[in-house]
Structures are given as structure tokens and as C-alpha cells.
Design a protein around this motif. Structure first.
Motif, PDB file in Angstrom:
ATOM      1  N   LEU A  97       0.832  -1.202   0.000  1.00 48.69           N
ATOM      2  CA  LEU A  97       0.000   0.000   0.000  1.00 48.69           C
ATOM      3  C   LEU A  97       0.873   1.262   0.000  1.00 48.69           C
ATOM      4  O   LEU A  97       0.590   2.227  -0.709  1.00 48.69           O
ATOM      5  N   HIS A  98       1.958   1.222   0.756  1.00 48.41           N
ATOM      6  CA  HIS A  98       2.896   2.348   0.778  1.00 48.41           C
ATOM      7  C   HIS A  98       3.498   2.571  -0.613  1.00 48.41           C
ATOM      8  O   HIS A  98       3.586   3.712  -1.091  1.00 48.41           O
ATOM      9  N   ALA A  99       3.910   1.476  -1.257  1.00 44.99           N
ATOM     10  CA  ALA A  99       4.478   1.584  -2.609  1.00 44.99           C
ATOM     11  C   ALA A  99       3.453   2.151  -3.579  1.00 44.99           C
ATOM     12  O   ALA A  99       3.776   3.007  -4.421  1.00 44.99           O
ATOM     13  N   ALA A 100       2.210   1.702  -3.471  1.00 44.30           N
ATOM     14  CA  ALA A 100       1.149   2.174  -4.366  1.00 44.30           C
ATOM     15  C   ALA A 100       0.901   3.666  -4.164  1.00 44.30           C
ATOM     16  O   ALA A 100       0.700   4.418  -5.130  1.00 44.30           O
ATOM     17  N   GLN A 101       0.941   4.117  -2.905  1.00 47.57           N
ATOM     18  CA  GLN A 101       0.737   5.541  -2.630  1.00 47.57           C
ATOM     19  C   GLN A 101       1.881   6.379  -3.217  1.00 47.57           C
ATOM     20  O   GLN A 101       1.640   7.457  -3.753  1.00 47.57           O
ATOM     21  N   ARG A 102       3.096   5.874  -3.128  1.00 45.69           N
ATOM     22  CA  ARG A 102       4.241   6.599  -3.702  1.00 45.69           C
ATOM     23  C   ARG A 102       4.114   6.694  -5.222  1.00 45.69           C
ATOM     24  O   ARG A 102       4.578   7.663  -5.809  1.00 45.69           O
ATOM     25  N   ARG A 103       3.532   5.664  -5.857  1.00 49.25           N
ATOM     26  CA  ARG A 103       3.323   5.689  -7.312  1.00 49.25           C
ATOM     27  C   ARG A 103       2.041   6.427  -7.690  1.00 49.25           C
ATOM     28  O   ARG A 103       1.687   6.506  -8.855  1.00 49.25           O
ATOM     29  N   ARG A 104       1.321   6.939  -6.702  1.00 48.71           N
ATOM     30  CA  ARG A 104       0.079   7.686  -6.906  1.00 48.71           C
ATOM     31  C   ARG A 104      -0.999   6.844  -7.597  1.00 48.71           C
ATOM     32  O   ARG A 104      -1.775   7.352  -8.405  1.00 48.71           O
ATOM     33  N   ILE A 105      -1.031   5.536  -7.239  1.00 46.07           N
ATOM     34  CA  ILE A 105      -2.129   4.677  -7.691  1.00 46.07           C
ATOM     35  C   ILE A 105      -3.317   5.020  -6.796  1.00 46.07           C
ATOM     36  O   ILE A 105      -3.170   5.081  -5.574  1.00 46.07           O
ATOM     37  N   PRO A 106      -4.485   5.296  -7.371  1.00 44.83           N
ATOM     38  CA  PRO A 106      -5.642   5.650  -6.541  1.00 44.83           C
ATOM     39  C   PRO A 106      -5.871   4.598  -5.443  1.00 44.83           C
ATOM     40  O   PRO A 106      -5.745   3.396  -5.669  1.00 44.83           O
ATOM     41  N   LEU A 107      -6.199   5.085  -4.241  1.00 43.32           N
ATOM     42  CA  LEU A 107      -6.301   4.230  -3.053  1.00 43.32           C
ATOM     43  C   LEU A 107      -7.261   3.060  -3.246  1.00 43.32           C
ATOM     44  O   LEU A 107      -6.924   1.923  -2.921  1.00 43.32           O
ATOM     45  N   ASN A 108      -8.458   3.284  -3.770  1.00 36.79           N
ATOM     46  CA  ASN A 108      -9.427   2.184  -3.964  1.00 36.79           C
ATOM     47  C   ASN A 108      -8.886   1.154  -4.947  1.00 36.79           C
ATOM     48  O   ASN A 108      -9.035  -0.055  -4.740  1.00 36.79           O
ATOM     49  N   GLU A 109      -8.251   1.619  -6.021  1.00 35.90           N
ATOM     50  CA  GLU A 109      -7.673   0.713  -7.014  1.00 35.90           C
ATOM     51  C   GLU A 109      -6.525  -0.085  -6.395  1.00 35.90           C
ATOM     52  O   GLU A 109      -6.413  -1.306  -6.592  1.00 35.90           O
ATOM     53  N   ALA A 110      -5.667   0.580  -5.620  1.00 38.49           N
ATOM     54  CA  ALA A 110      -4.531  -0.092  -4.983  1.00 38.49           C
ATOM     55  C   ALA A 110      -5.005  -1.165  -4.007  1.00 38.49           C
ATOM     56  O   ALA A 110      -4.500  -2.292  -4.013  1.00 38.49           O
ATOM     57  N   ARG A 111      -5.994  -0.821  -3.182  1.00 43.72           N
ATOM     58  CA  ARG A 111      -6.498  -1.798  -2.200  1.00 43.72           C
ATOM     59  C   ARG A 111      -7.087  -3.028  -2.892  1.00 43.72           C
ATOM     60  O   ARG A 111      -6.850  -4.155  -2.471  1.00 43.72           O
ATOM     61  N   ALA A 112      -7.849  -2.806  -3.950  1.00 42.58           N
ATOM     62  CA  ALA A 112      -8.456  -3.928  -4.676  1.00 42.58           C
ATOM     63  C   ALA A 112      -7.379  -4.801  -5.321  1.00 42.58           C
ATOM     64  O   ALA A 112      -7.455  -6.035  -5.284  1.00 42.58           O
ATOM     65  N   THR A 113      -6.370  -4.180  -5.914  1.00 46.69           N
ATOM     66  CA  THR A 113      -5.286  -4.926  -6.564  1.00 46.69           C
ATOM     67  C   THR A 113      -4.494  -5.729  -5.538  1.00 46.69           C
ATOM     68  O   THR A 113      -4.193  -6.907  -5.750  1.00 46.69           O
ATOM     69  N   ILE A 114      -4.168  -5.099  -4.430  1.00 41.67           N
ATOM     70  CA  ILE A 114      -3.398  -5.782  -3.372  1.00 41.67           C
ATOM     71  C   ILE A 114      -4.203  -6.940  -2.798  1.00 41.67           C
ATOM     72  O   ILE A 114      -3.686  -8.052  -2.644  1.00 41.67           O
TER      73      ILE A 114
END
Length: 177
Positions: free
Chosen positions: A141-158
Motif C-alpha cells: 500500500l505504501h508503494a502504491a501511494q508513492r506511485r500515486r495509484i488511486p487508493l481504492n484501485e490499490a487496495r483492490a489490486t493488493i
């Protein structure tokens, strides 16, 4: 000779190899004693029958013969299971760090695909019990936030990647002999 049970006590010398001493092992009716375990000898009496133990050949006349190799092999301790190879505690932090860098350094347009692939890989580690699930999720989740992946999209992918990885855990490696 034992005092009434029809058995016999045999004495052997050995070279210090480890031996098991357990009634009925390696075969029914055998009761191997070793080391400083007590054994009844003449002039003792059999506990059940009260009959006297007698010497066929007194030990002061003949020294004990060496234990037969086949008997020593039967009395050898069972092999110990191999300990697990150092993996989880030693390698998990490096695996987490590499996952973080892979997502952060993914080529343009590949960040979410990389996040999913790394989530799957970490899920396999978690499924094998070699990594903490919360730590894997938080790192991704930290990596996704640094890449500016939208939070809902990042959570679903993870969540999707970790769940798939959990269903296919990494094999737990065993140490080499």
C-alpha cells in the motif's frame, strides 16, 4: 537366566554409539537397557514369579562380547527431522523491500500490473507462514501511494494479488544434510 519368565539377560559392550532403550523395541519381548539403567541379576528374584536369576556364564569368567552390528543398527535412535532452512526471518525483509522498489520503479503504465504481481508473490510467502500478512499489505500500500495509484484501485489490486498468492503458498524449503 531370568527367574521363571523363561527369558534371558544378555550383556554386550559397545563403542559408545547412541542406543535406544525402550521395552518392545526393536521387537516384542525385548527390553534393551543401556547406560546406567538398572537390570536385575543374580542373586535377584523375578518380580512376578519370585524365581531366582542365575548365571549361565558368570561375567567374571568371560568379558561381554561386542554388540552385533545388526542389533546396534536396530537400537539406533530414529533420525531427526531436518530443520527448516533459514528463510522467513532472514529473507522476508529483503523480499518486502524488493517488492516496494519494484512497484515504485515500475515503468510508466505498468505500476498496477507490477503491484498485482508483487502482491501475488508476497501472498505466497504469507500462505507458507514465512511473512506477516499485515506487513505485506502495508508495504504494498505504501508503494502504491508513492506511485500515486488511486487508493481504492490499490487496495483492490493488493487484496486480489494477496488472496491468489495465499491459495498457492511457496514450498517450505528444508535444510540440506
Amino acid at each position: 537366566r531370568t527367574g521363571g519368565s523363561g527369558g534371558a539377560v544378555l550383556f554386550f559392550r559397545h563403542d559408545g554409539q547412541a542406543l535406544r532403550g525402550q521395552a518392545g523395541c526393536p521387537a516384542p519381548g525385548l527390553d534393551p537397557h543401556r547406560g546406567r539403567q538398572a537390570v536385575t541379576i543374580p542373586p535377584g528374584a523375578h518380580p512376578a514369579t519370585g524365581g531366582a536369576y542365575t548365571w549361565r556364564v558368570p561375567p567374571w569368567d568371560v568379558p561381554p562380547p561386542p554388540i552385533p552390528h545388526w542389533l546396534a543398527a536396530l537400537l539406533a535412535p530414529a533420525p531427526q527431522p531436518m530443520p527448516p532452512r533459514r528463510m522467513a526471518a532472514d529473507r522476508a525483509p529483503g523480499v518486502l523491500l524488493r517488492a516496494l522498489h519494484a512497484v515504485c520503479d515500475a515503468p510508466a503504465g505498468m505500476a498496477n500490473t507490477t503491484l498485482n504481481a508483487r502482491a501475488y508473490a508476497l501472498g505466497r510467502w504469507c500462505g507458507a507462514g514465512m511473512m506477516d500478512m499485515a506487513q505485506a499489505r502495508d508495504t504494498l500500500l505504501h508503494a502504491a501511494q508513492r506511485r500515486r495509484i488511486p487508493l481504492n484501485e490499490a487496495r483492490a489490486t493488493i487484496r486480489s494479488g494477496l488472496t491468489a498468492g495465499l491459495r498457492n503458498p511457496r514450498p517450505v524449503m528444508r535444510a540440506l544434510p
